[in-house]
Design an enzyme around this catalytic site. Structure first.
Site, PDB file in Angstrom:
ATOM      1  N   LYS A 140       0.865  -1.185   0.000  1.00  9.35           N
ATOM      2  CA  LYS A 140       0.000   0.000   0.000  1.00  9.35           C
ATOM      3  C   LYS A 140       0.900   1.233   0.000  1.00  9.35           C
ATOM      4  CE  LYS A 140      -1.753   2.704   2.917  1.00  9.35           C
ATOM      5  NZ  LYS A 140      -1.503   3.937   2.138  1.00  9.35           N
TER       6      LYS A 140
ATOM      7  N   CYS B 145      13.888  10.742   7.416  1.00  5.49           N
ATOM      8  CA  CYS B 145      13.957  10.241   8.797  1.00  5.49           C
ATOM      9  C   CYS B 145      15.390  10.284   9.308  1.00  5.49           C
ATOM     10  CB  CYS B 145      13.412   8.829   8.874  1.00  5.49           C
ATOM     11  SG  CYS B 145      14.451   7.662   7.997  1.00  5.49           S
TER      12      CYS B 145
HETATM   13  P1  NAD Z   1       2.250   8.281   8.206  1.00  5.69           P
HETATM   14  O1  NAD Z   1       2.424   7.527   9.466  1.00  5.69           O
HETATM   15  O2  NAD Z   1       1.260   9.394   8.170  1.00  5.69           O
HETATM   16  O3  NAD Z   1       1.816   7.294   7.006  1.00  5.69           O
HETATM   17  C1  NAD Z   1       2.589   6.169   6.677  1.00  5.69           C
HETATM   18  C2  NAD Z   1       1.693   5.119   6.039  1.00  5.69           C
HETATM   19  O4  NAD Z   1       0.766   4.643   7.020  1.00  5.69           O
HETATM   20  C3  NAD Z   1       0.847   5.627   4.882  1.00  5.69           C
HETATM   21  O5  NAD Z   1       0.818   4.645   3.886  1.00  5.69           O
HETATM   22  C4  NAD Z   1      -0.531   5.822   5.509  1.00  5.69           C
HETATM   23  O6  NAD Z   1      -1.584   5.665   4.581  1.00  5.69           O
HETATM   24  C5  NAD Z   1      -0.568   4.716   6.535  1.00  5.69           C
HETATM   25  N1  NAD Z   1      -1.424   4.987   7.713  1.00  5.69           N
HETATM   26  C6  NAD Z   1      -1.848   6.183   8.181  1.00  5.69           C
HETATM   27  N2  NAD Z   1      -2.578   5.990   9.321  1.00  5.69           N
HETATM   28  C7  NAD Z   1      -2.592   4.661   9.560  1.00  5.69           C
HETATM   29  C8  NAD Z   1      -3.171   3.834  10.579  1.00  5.69           C
HETATM   30  N3  NAD Z   1      -3.859   4.362  11.590  1.00  5.69           N
HETATM   31  N4  NAD Z   1      -2.967   2.503  10.508  1.00  5.69           N
HETATM   32  C9  NAD Z   1      -2.235   1.957   9.503  1.00  5.69           C
HETATM   33  N5  NAD Z   1      -1.668   2.684   8.515  1.00  5.69           N
HETATM   34  C10 NAD Z   1      -1.847   4.016   8.547  1.00  5.69           C
HETATM   35  O7  NAD Z   1       3.705   8.812   7.776  1.00  5.69           O
HETATM   36  P2  NAD Z   1       4.089   9.839   6.614  1.00  5.69           P
HETATM   37  O8  NAD Z   1       3.704  11.218   7.029  1.00  5.69           O
HETATM   38  O9  NAD Z   1       3.634   9.329   5.293  1.00  5.69           O
HETATM   39  O10 NAD Z   1       5.692   9.699   6.615  1.00  5.69           O
HETATM   40  C11 NAD Z   1       6.541  10.479   7.403  1.00  5.69           C
HETATM   41  C12 NAD Z   1       6.989   9.710   8.634  1.00  5.69           C
HETATM   42  O11 NAD Z   1       7.679   8.519   8.262  1.00  5.69           O
HETATM   43  C13 NAD Z   1       7.984  10.508   9.487  1.00  5.69           C
HETATM   44  O12 NAD Z   1       7.666  10.338  10.836  1.00  5.69           O
HETATM   45  C14 NAD Z   1       9.312   9.859   9.165  1.00  5.69           C
HETATM   46  O13 NAD Z   1      10.298  10.005  10.176  1.00  5.69           O
HETATM   47  C15 NAD Z   1       8.898   8.434   9.003  1.00  5.69           C
HETATM   48  N6  NAD Z   1       9.888   7.672   8.267  1.00  5.69           N
HETATM   49  C16 NAD Z   1      10.671   6.821   8.986  1.00  5.69           C
HETATM   50  C17 NAD Z   1      11.655   6.101   8.351  1.00  5.69           C
HETATM   51  C18 NAD Z   1      12.555   5.190   9.139  1.00  5.69           C
HETATM   52  O14 NAD Z   1      13.357   4.521   8.541  1.00  5.69           O
HETATM   53  N7  NAD Z   1      12.465   5.125  10.454  1.00  5.69           N
HETATM   54  C19 NAD Z   1      11.833   6.217   6.966  1.00  5.69           C
HETATM   55  C20 NAD Z   1      11.007   7.077   6.262  1.00  5.69           C
HETATM   56  C21 NAD Z   1      10.031   7.804   6.933  1.00  5.69           C
END
Ligand code: NAD
Length: 500
Positions: free
Chosen positions: A181, A288
């Site tokens: 997804k 991140c």
């Molecule tokens: P997000 O948590 O808003 O969304 C990530 C994914 O989760 C999306 O596909 C979204 O549709 C889905 N999602 C949203 N709510 C959900 C729920 N309640 N249950 C299940 N899935 C759900 O994150 P974002 O804003 O797209 O990305 C940015 C974040 O990702 C930042 O916090 C960043 O630090 C983190 N990130 C971490 C890494 C790492 O390696 N640790 C790498 C890249 C990004």
């Protein structure tokens, strides 16, 4: 299909573009906006559990045949996928720029880092060999790695290609089938990847279901999904981990970050200033691994002067020297501006550079539309300030002065997150002192984005990762496989052994 001339994206199931459905017929659509202009550039369907069921069913059907192929045969498929993706590299880079707002150079990095994981996975026949040993007279034990089953991948917006490709190649290589997804904010790159993959992979091996949390939750809870790989914000990562583990699945969920850089008095001022600016402004701070807090040991006015001057010189553009792109959407812009306002008005931070008041970025926002904000540098008085505790995920650097090495380490060690940390120094002994004491799991020495590249594995600790293994490298080989142990005895031994 299109709405008012703007394309509607489809799911990809069994190598076919498949329209998403809702209980009442056609699925609800969400607008995908260009960060550069704010215009709608596509519509993404919000898939329901029905769509998730169809994708998981396809992956389940494909599993038996795919998982029984030899590792070498699957690696050969991955090599063909690599060649097919490379052939469309320019198109993929352009899509990443368009939907994410990265600069061209950053989008090329997104693609090439993702392809690196694919290169690594092509080597799986050499990397994932089992062990064999005679354990007693006439008795041989061997182990081999077999598939976990159907894997679900749920990914964030910030690397439209690389983050999905942290897991797709290794999961497929180990014999699993996959349902991805993509982020609903950047669904176009992976849609194109699915089209390209359809010309190479057997049906059902890689499926794509678009949507938001509804589709993500349906995937996490699906009884025929065996493992979930999630990357996103910490709050959601924690939920997904809890939900998936409760449903009896393997779950690895990577969360957010608050990365600390420490500048020691013996750092190379020019190298440090340039690297800090690259780290906190690259991808408009939406990484991140981006610098977030700069702990300056002692007074270093020249370092701060150069950081501010270099950040101020950046220009809002998609290419060219000093180009910096916009942030992903209006909500991100609002969140970043609110964090700056909280730092200044509530916590009393001093503004060394105000991205909200940057003329070039403000003009761009006014004239082009889009979600532009210039780099911001704040100078804080206390480590307890909100900007030093919470992830901002934008081009904002929080500076705090410390009077000793251990004071800086205490602040870094107390962070709720544990993704990356870096020390700038010209002393090997000082570098080692910090490398051994940082709390974060990915450490940089004079490099502010210390991403471990293959064959090293990627992953943090604390609220940056829920689950035990890393998401790339040998950590991922372990996560995406089950060790099958086979003990063989062909002849009854006349010698005494534990078997007789
Ligand atoms: P997000 O948590 O808003 O969304 C990530 C994914 O989760 C999306 O596909 C979204 O549709 C889905 N999602 C949203 N709510 C959900 C729920 N309640 N249950 C299940 N899935 C759900 O994150 P974002 O804003 O797209 O990305 C940015 C974040 O990702 C930042 O916090 C960043 O630090 C983190 N990130 C971490 C890494 C790492 O390696 N640790 C790498 C890249 C990004």
């Amino acid at each position: 299909m299109s709405v008012a001339g703007i394309p509607v994206l489809h799911n990809h199931i069994n190598n076919k573009a498949t329209a998403a459905v809702s209980a009442s017929g056609e699925a609800q659509l969400l607008a995908v906006t260009s960060p550069y202009t704010g215009e709608t550039i596509a519509h993404v369907p919000l898939s329901t559990s029905k769509d998730v069921d169809a994708a998981v069913e396809a992956a389940t059907k494909a599993l038996a045949e795919w998982s029984r192929l030899t590792l070498k045969a699957r690696a050969a498929y991955l090599l063909r996928l690599y060649t097919a993706l490379q052939a469309q590299a320019d198109e993929l880079v352009a899509l990443i720029v368009r939907e994410h707002g990265k600069t061209y150079t950053e989008a090329q990095g997104d693609l090439s880092k993702g392809l690196e994981t694919l290169e690594y996975a092509i080597g799986l026949p050499q990397l994932a060999q089992g062990h064999v040993q005679m354990v007693s007279g006439g008795v041989q034990c061997r182990d081999e790695r077999v598939a976990v089953g159907v894997v679900a991948g749920i990914v964030p917006f910030n690397f439209p290609f690389m983050v999905p490709f942290w897991t797709i190649p290794l999961a497929l290589g180990m014999g699993n089938t996959y349902v991805l997804k993509p982020s609903e904010k950047v669904p176009m790159t992976m849609t194109r990847v699915a089209e390209i993959a359809a010309s190479v992979l057997p049906p059902g091996v890689l499926n794509i279901v678009h949507g938001d949390r509804t589709a993500a939750i349906a995937l996490t809870e699906h009884s025929h999904v065996h493992a979930v790989a999630f990357v996103g914000t910490s709050a959601v990562a924690e939920q997904v981990h809890r939900r998936g583990v409760a449903a009896g699945k393997r779950v690895l969920a990577l969360g957010g970050a608050k990365n600390h850089l420490v500048a020691l008095p013996d750092c190379d001022v020019e190298l440090t200033a340039q690297d800090v600016v690259n780290s906190f402004t690259g991808c408009a701070g939406q990484r991140c691994m981006a610098a977030s807090v700069l702990l300056v040991v002692g007074e270093q006015p020249e370092l701060l002067r150069r950081i501010v001057a270099k950040a101020q010189a950046l220009v809002p553009a998609s290419k060219g020297p000093g180009a910096m792109g916009p942030v992903i959407d209006a909500a991100a812009l609002e969140r970043i501006e609110a964090a700056i306002m909280h730092a200044t008005d509530i916590d009393g931070a001093t503004v060394l550079l105000d991205g909200r008041a940057n003329d070039r970025f403000a003009t761009c926002r006014r004239e082009k539309g889009g979600f532009w904000i210039g780099p911001t540098v704040l100078c804080h008085k206390a480590a307890s300030d909100q900007a030093l505790q919470q992830e901002i995920f934008g081009p904002v650097l929080s500076v705090l002065h410390c009077d000793s090495f251990d004071a800086a380490l205490a602040i870094e060690n107390a962070s709720a997150y544990g993704n990356a940390a870096c020390v700038y120094t010209s002393s090997g002994a000082h570098a080692e002192y910090f490398a051994q004491r940082f709390g974060a799991a990915m450490v940089g020495i004079n490099i502010g984005v210390p991403v471990p590249r293959e064959p090293f594995s990627f992953g943090g600790v604390k609220r940056s990762k829920f689950g035990s293994s890393d998401i790339t490298g040998d950590g991922a080989i372990e996560f995406f496989s089950v060790r099958r142990k086979i003990t063989t005895k062909w002849a009854v031994s006349t010698e005494k052994s534990w078997m007789n």
